[in-house]
Motif scaffolding. Structure first.
Motif, PDB file in Angstrom:
ATOM      1  N   ASN A   1     -40.203  59.657 -81.267  1.00  0.00           N
ATOM      2  CA  ASN A   1     -40.741  58.274 -81.208  1.00  0.00           C
ATOM      3  C   ASN A   1     -40.599  56.890 -81.994  1.00  0.00           C
ATOM      4  N   LYS A   2     -38.763  57.067 -82.225  1.00  0.00           N
ATOM      5  CA  LYS A   2     -38.983  55.835 -82.602  1.00  0.00           C
ATOM      6  C   LYS A   2     -37.870  55.305 -81.024  1.00  0.00           C
ATOM      7  N   LYS A   3     -38.202  53.291 -80.538  1.00  0.00           N
ATOM      8  CA  LYS A   3     -37.823  53.226 -79.319  1.00  0.00           C
ATOM      9  C   LYS A   3     -36.924  52.651 -80.084  1.00  0.00           C
ATOM     10  N   ILE A   4     -35.438  52.980 -79.255  1.00  0.00           N
ATOM     11  CA  ILE A   4     -34.028  52.623 -79.135  1.00  0.00           C
ATOM     12  C   ILE A   4     -33.307  51.983 -78.180  1.00  0.00           C
ATOM     13  N   ASP A   5     -33.377  50.415 -78.192  1.00  0.00           N
ATOM     14  CA  ASP A   5     -32.492  49.635 -77.380  1.00  0.00           C
ATOM     15  C   ASP A   5     -31.354  50.958 -76.979  1.00  0.00           C
TER      16      ASP A   5
ATOM     17  N   THR B   1     -34.990  50.925 -72.824  1.00  0.00           N
ATOM     18  CA  THR B   1     -35.189  51.722 -74.054  1.00  0.00           C
ATOM     19  C   THR B   1     -35.597  52.755 -73.616  1.00  0.00           C
ATOM     20  N   VAL B   2     -34.918  53.763 -74.792  1.00  0.00           N
ATOM     21  CA  VAL B   2     -34.758  54.928 -75.238  1.00  0.00           C
ATOM     22  C   VAL B   2     -35.771  55.520 -76.326  1.00  0.00           C
ATOM     23  N   GLN B   3     -36.449  56.334 -76.054  1.00  0.00           N
ATOM     24  CA  GLN B   3     -37.667  56.871 -76.764  1.00  0.00           C
ATOM     25  C   GLN B   3     -37.055  58.547 -77.597  1.00  0.00           C
ATOM     26  N   THR B   4     -36.682  58.205 -78.921  1.00  0.00           N
ATOM     27  CA  THR B   4     -36.577  59.654 -79.661  1.00  0.00           C
ATOM     28  C   THR B   4     -37.473  60.493 -79.661  1.00  0.00           C
TER      29      THR B   4
END
Length: 133
Positions: free
Chosen positions: A94-98, A88-91
Motif C-alpha cells: 500500500n505504498k504509493k510511488i510516482d 501513481t502506482v500502489q505497491t
C-alpha cells in the motif's frame, strides 16, 4: 540511465528513450508532468500536441485528446507512437510511488504499457527499470 526493453522494435526504443530523457530534464523543475505524445515515421520523430481550441478540464481529458491525435496521425501509416504521462502506482504494501507511464504503439496497434517508477533525490530524478503493464 534506464534503457528501453530490448523486445520493443527499434523505432519504439528510440521514442521511449527520448521520452525518458525529456522526463528526466523536466521533472526536477516541476511537480507535475504534462502529458505528451510523439510519433516516429520514416526515420523522423515528431511531437503531437493537444488541440488548444478545445477546453480541457482534467488530465484524463488531455490524455484522451492526445490518444485521438495519435490515432488521427498514425491511421493508415507505418508509424510508431508513444503517449507519456504521470501516474501513481500502489505497491502490495500500500505504498504509493510516482511513475512515468508510456503507452508504446507499433503500426500493428499492439500497444505496450511501460511503467517507470521514479524517485526524487534532491534535484535529481532516479528512474527504476520498467514494469510492463
Amino acid at each position: 540511465m534506464i534503457h528501453c526493453p530490448d523486445d520493443l522494435p527499434r523505432p519504439l526504443q528510440i521514442l521511449v528513450g527520448r521520452s525518458l530523457r525529456l522526463c528526466e530534464m523536466i521533472l526536477p523543475h516541476t511537480k507535475v508532468l504534462y502529458p505528451f505524445a510523439a510519433v516516429y515515421e520514416a526515420g523522423r520523430v515528431g511531437c503531437l500536441f493537444s488541440d488548444e481550441s478545445v477546453q480541457v478540464e482534467s488530465e484524463r481529458q488531455l490524455i484522451e485528446q492526445l490518444q485521438w491525435r495519435i490515432i488521427d496521425t498514425t491511421t493508415h501509416t507505418d508509424s510508431y507512437s508513444v503517449l507519456v504521462y504521470a501516474v501513481t502506482v500502489q505497491t502490495q504494501t500500500n505504498k504509493k510511488i510516482d511513475a512515468i507511464a508510456i503507452n508504446a504503439s507499433p503500426p500493428d496497434d499492439e500497444e505496450t504499457m511501460l511503467l517507470y517508477p521514479f524517485f526524487r533525490i534532491g534535484h535529481r530524478i532516479v528512474l527504476s527499470p520498467p514494469i510492463h503493464g
